[in-house]
Design a protein around this motif. Sequence first.
Motif, PDB file in Angstrom:
ATOM      1  N   LEU A 197       0.846  -1.209   0.000  1.00 38.08           N
ATOM      2  CA  LEU A 197       0.000   0.000   0.000  1.00 38.08           C
ATOM      3  C   LEU A 197       0.877   1.254   0.000  1.00 38.08           C
ATOM      4  CD1 LEU A 197      -2.753  -0.979   2.622  1.00 38.08           C
ATOM      5  CD2 LEU A 197      -3.053  -0.782   0.148  1.00 38.08           C
ATOM      6  N   ASP A 198       1.951   1.223   0.789  1.00 32.54           N
ATOM      7  CA  ASP A 198       2.830   2.401   0.879  1.00 32.54           C
ATOM      8  C   ASP A 198       3.700   2.530  -0.381  1.00 32.54           C
ATOM      9  OD1 ASP A 198       3.760   4.690   2.323  1.00 32.54           O
ATOM     10  OD2 ASP A 198       5.554   3.590   2.920  1.00 32.54           O
ATOM     11  N   ALA A 199       3.982   1.409  -1.037  1.00 34.26           N
ATOM     12  CA  ALA A 199       4.771   1.487  -2.281  1.00 34.26           C
ATOM     13  C   ALA A 199       3.970   2.222  -3.357  1.00 34.26           C
ATOM     14  CB  ALA A 199       5.147   0.089  -2.756  1.00 34.26           C
ATOM     15  N   GLY A 223       3.646   6.041  -1.537  1.00 28.08           N
ATOM     16  CA  GLY A 223       4.675   6.552  -0.628  1.00 28.08           C
ATOM     17  C   GLY A 223       6.013   5.955  -1.007  1.00 28.08           C
ATOM     18  N   ASP A 224       6.747   5.478  -0.012  1.00 25.84           N
ATOM     19  CA  ASP A 224       8.088   4.962  -0.283  1.00 25.84           C
ATOM     20  C   ASP A 224       8.245   3.496   0.112  1.00 25.84           C
ATOM     21  OD1 ASP A 224       7.833   5.292   2.375  1.00 25.84           O
ATOM     22  OD2 ASP A 224       9.656   6.477   2.671  1.00 25.84           O
ATOM     23  N   GLY A 225       7.129   2.838   0.396  1.00 24.18           N
ATOM     24  CA  GLY A 225       7.178   1.386   0.602  1.00 24.18           C
ATOM     25  C   GLY A 225       7.801   0.928   1.915  1.00 24.18           C
ATOM     26  N   ASP A 226       7.833   1.809   2.910  1.00 18.42           N
ATOM     27  CA  ASP A 226       8.453   1.364   4.179  1.00 18.42           C
ATOM     28  C   ASP A 226       7.439   1.220   5.318  1.00 18.42           C
ATOM     29  OD1 ASP A 226       7.845   3.983   4.716  1.00 18.42           O
ATOM     30  OD2 ASP A 226       9.834   4.559   5.411  1.00 18.42           O
ATOM     31  N   HIS A 227       6.161   1.387   5.029  1.00 20.51           N
ATOM     32  CA  HIS A 227       5.200   1.403   6.147  1.00 20.51           C
ATOM     33  C   HIS A 227       5.108   0.042   6.849  1.00 20.51           C
ATOM     34  CE1 HIS A 227       2.194   3.225   8.612  1.00 20.51           C
ATOM     35  NE2 HIS A 227       1.323   2.276   8.334  1.00 20.51           N
ATOM     36  N   GLY A 228       5.164  -1.039   6.073  1.00 19.01           N
ATOM     37  CA  GLY A 228       5.131  -2.377   6.688  1.00 19.01           C
ATOM     38  C   GLY A 228       6.320  -2.569   7.612  1.00 19.01           C
ATOM     39  N   GLY A 239       1.517  14.270   4.513  1.00 20.71           N
ATOM     40  CA  GLY A 239       2.470  13.164   4.397  1.00 20.71           C
ATOM     41  C   GLY A 239       3.004  13.042   2.974  1.00 20.71           C
ATOM     42  N   ARG A 240       3.839  12.018   2.805  1.00 23.86           N
ATOM     43  CA  ARG A 240       4.531  11.790   1.545  1.00 23.86           C
ATOM     44  C   ARG A 240       3.567  11.646   0.359  1.00 23.86           C
ATOM     45  NH1 ARG A 240       9.841  10.087   1.601  1.00 23.86           N
ATOM     46  NH2 ARG A 240       9.841   9.621   3.819  1.00 23.86           N
ATOM     47  N   ALA A 241       2.420  11.014   0.591  1.00 30.54           N
ATOM     48  CA  ALA A 241       1.460  10.777  -0.496  1.00 30.54           C
ATOM     49  C   ALA A 241       0.945  12.090  -1.090  1.00 30.54           C
ATOM     50  CB  ALA A 241       0.290   9.930   0.004  1.00 30.54           C
TER      51      ALA A 241
END
Length: 223
Positions: free
Chosen positions: A32-34, A37-42, A181-183
């Motif tokens: 979802l963050d990828a 965002g930058d894919g680090d939320h997990g 946020g980043r999004a």
Amino acid sequence: MTAEQLGVAEIAAWLREAAAVVRAQQARLTSLDAAIGDGDHGLNRARGFDAVERLVNFPDHPVTPGDLLAQAGRTFQQRVGGASGPIWGIALRRAGQDLGDRQTLEAPPLARDLDAARAGVVEIGAAAPRDKTMVDALAPAVDALQKAAADGLPSDAVAPSAARPAEDGVRATTPLLARRGRAAFLGERSISHQGPGATSVALVLRALAGTICAAPPRLYGDE
Ligand code: ADP
Ligand code: MG
């Protein structure tokens, strides 16, 4: 477990269950963050909750619910980067401070406690509802919890009433344009994607319902 009175054992069980749920859903949070965002939320969530789980499993872990939540918040602040590390840190610390040195809590303090967490999140993140952030899951959950507590329901009945609105809030993030946020840097391209931060909030609230209810609610994904 059913618990009308939540003590440190129930809060510890909730945090353990949250860690397990977050680990199980780490890849989903990452994807979802990828997308927006930058894919680090997990990874951020898993790192935070793994550290919180170690705190909870430590033989001398804090002896009041408030202390445990405050230490969990400090753990997030120390261990987790990204926007969501400090935000979760403040949420848990405010919740802990709100409880003071109370040994157990019933529904009204639980609702007040989550409201203090929400206020902390809004104070440092300045997100409004519908900005496509974690507030979109947290705010409806707190509102529902406060209503259920005011109606006199016990905590093992009010916890599920928070989980469902949180999940509805997550679903409602998909068509939104991100404003925090980043999004938010993606502008219109953030539309049509589910919010990662809202998703992890809903997972943790679902862990609360699953931990303290005799009959946890059936939620999306169970069907
Ligand atoms: P980062 O965006 O720094 O990589 P994460 O990926 O861990 O941090 O977390 C992203 C999530 O953090 C978003 O999906 C959003 O829900 C939440 N978030 C970002 N900024 C804010 C804010 N100002 N207020 C509330 N939540 C926010
Ligand atoms: Mg990220």
